[in-house]
Design an enzyme around this catalytic site. Sequence first.
Site, PDB file in Angstrom:
ATOM      1  N   GLU A 103      31.048  39.758  46.860  1.00 51.02           N
ATOM      2  CA  GLU A 103      31.806  40.225  45.696  1.00 51.02           C
ATOM      3  C   GLU A 103      32.057  41.733  45.749  1.00 51.02           C
ATOM      4  OE1 GLU A 103      33.382  38.681  43.297  1.00 51.02           O
ATOM      5  OE2 GLU A 103      32.861  36.748  44.165  1.00 51.02           O
ATOM      6  N   TYR A 161      32.659  42.006  35.438  1.00 48.23           N
ATOM      7  CA  TYR A 161      33.236  40.972  36.293  1.00 48.23           C
ATOM      8  C   TYR A 161      32.263  40.548  37.391  1.00 48.23           C
ATOM      9  CZ  TYR A 161      35.433  39.029  40.365  1.00 48.23           C
ATOM     10  OH  TYR A 161      35.673  38.231  41.455  1.00 48.23           O
ATOM     11  N   ASP A 179      39.261  39.368  36.823  1.00 50.37           N
ATOM     12  CA  ASP A 179      39.778  40.351  37.770  1.00 50.37           C
ATOM     13  C   ASP A 179      41.294  40.246  37.792  1.00 50.37           C
ATOM     14  OD1 ASP A 179      40.273  38.009  39.126  1.00 50.37           O
ATOM     15  OD2 ASP A 179      39.357  38.652  41.013  1.00 50.37           O
TER      16      ASP A 179
END
Length: 393
Positions: free
Chosen positions: A48, A131, A149
């Site tokens: 991520e 996020y 996002d």
Amino acid sequence: MASRTPNSELRTPNSNRLVAALLRWFAANARDLPWRRTRDPYAVWVSEIMLQQTQVKTVIPFWERWLRELPTVESAASAHTDKIHKLWEGLGYYTRVRNLQKAAQVVVEKHGGKFPENFDEVLALPGIGRYTAGAICSIAFNQPTPILDGNVIRVLTRIFGIAENPKGKETNAKLWKLAEELVVHASRITHYAAKSRTRTKDENDFCSHLNQSLMELGALVCTPRNPQCLLCPVKKLCVAFGENRVEALPNLGKRAAATARHFIAFVVEQEGKFLVRQRPAGIVNAHLWEFPNADCTAARPRAEEMFRDMFKIEPVDVQWLCTVKHSITRYRLTLEAFTVAAQKIRAKTAGVWKTPAQMEPLAFTSAHRKVLRAVAARPAPGKQRALLPGTSR
């Protein structure tokens, strides 16, 4: 995108139908990405962080190399700063990797090396925002934590027909609420009629799959330009599709104009060694290596003049080596590199002398790594190189 007649009676999409359709589509169409084959929160977290501002195809080899070199959170926490920067070299936005290591150290010191499962504890780690915390908790732990996002914003504004700028406070809050409602709804599902192509330990990872389906749909189908609406699994539920407004959403407003900046770099060689320097902490590209250079956007002096100002000595045999163009966020950078023969440079104040072999394991900025490649590709001694106008021998 196919044209549709506006339908004033089109209602807000039904959550049951929307979530079920997304889960079925993801199960059949999800890309087989390496980080989707694990539930290890450390591996998911690294993916991520790398995927921020970076395309999937670029990230895959970096992620695989990182996990080979630093397979655990403990190894990331204890790695030398030179190593983490070298592993990250080419990904850019190096604050990400420094924060990743800081967060790894927190996990080791405060959580005994076990990545926390609580959302608030994940969110408290350096470099992890709302996020990223939501993505880790949903993908690794199958928790109903929302994500938002760029891909998800685009998908949700189109599906729900949201015309306001998603960067606005109220609209952004509305999008977070919608994302939360969908993933919470997914957490209540007991089954869906499809087998996933990329299996993890638990076949009922509905929160994980729902969030990933939103990201995947935005990446593969609901794209910024030329969206593949006819292939979309939720086109019948999409307000923007029904009202022929897909191209108009999301409404992000006008993009700020790019700012041009110009740099000159000097490749100074003495007895087979080159002068290089490491950028200090606290600035852009901190800890990375580069050739001596300066910003000349405003003045645009000749190369000889800039060299004289930087080193306080007279340059000899200034020759153009290469021009590198590079983009970072809203900046469009041009770096012109020159080779220079000079004597009596005080390396302690200007940098350090390194051979090509010694420079290879160092983490250079992307632009200066290209200069280093140009150095290696130079013609053999005795062959003439063209001079850039305005330079002299």
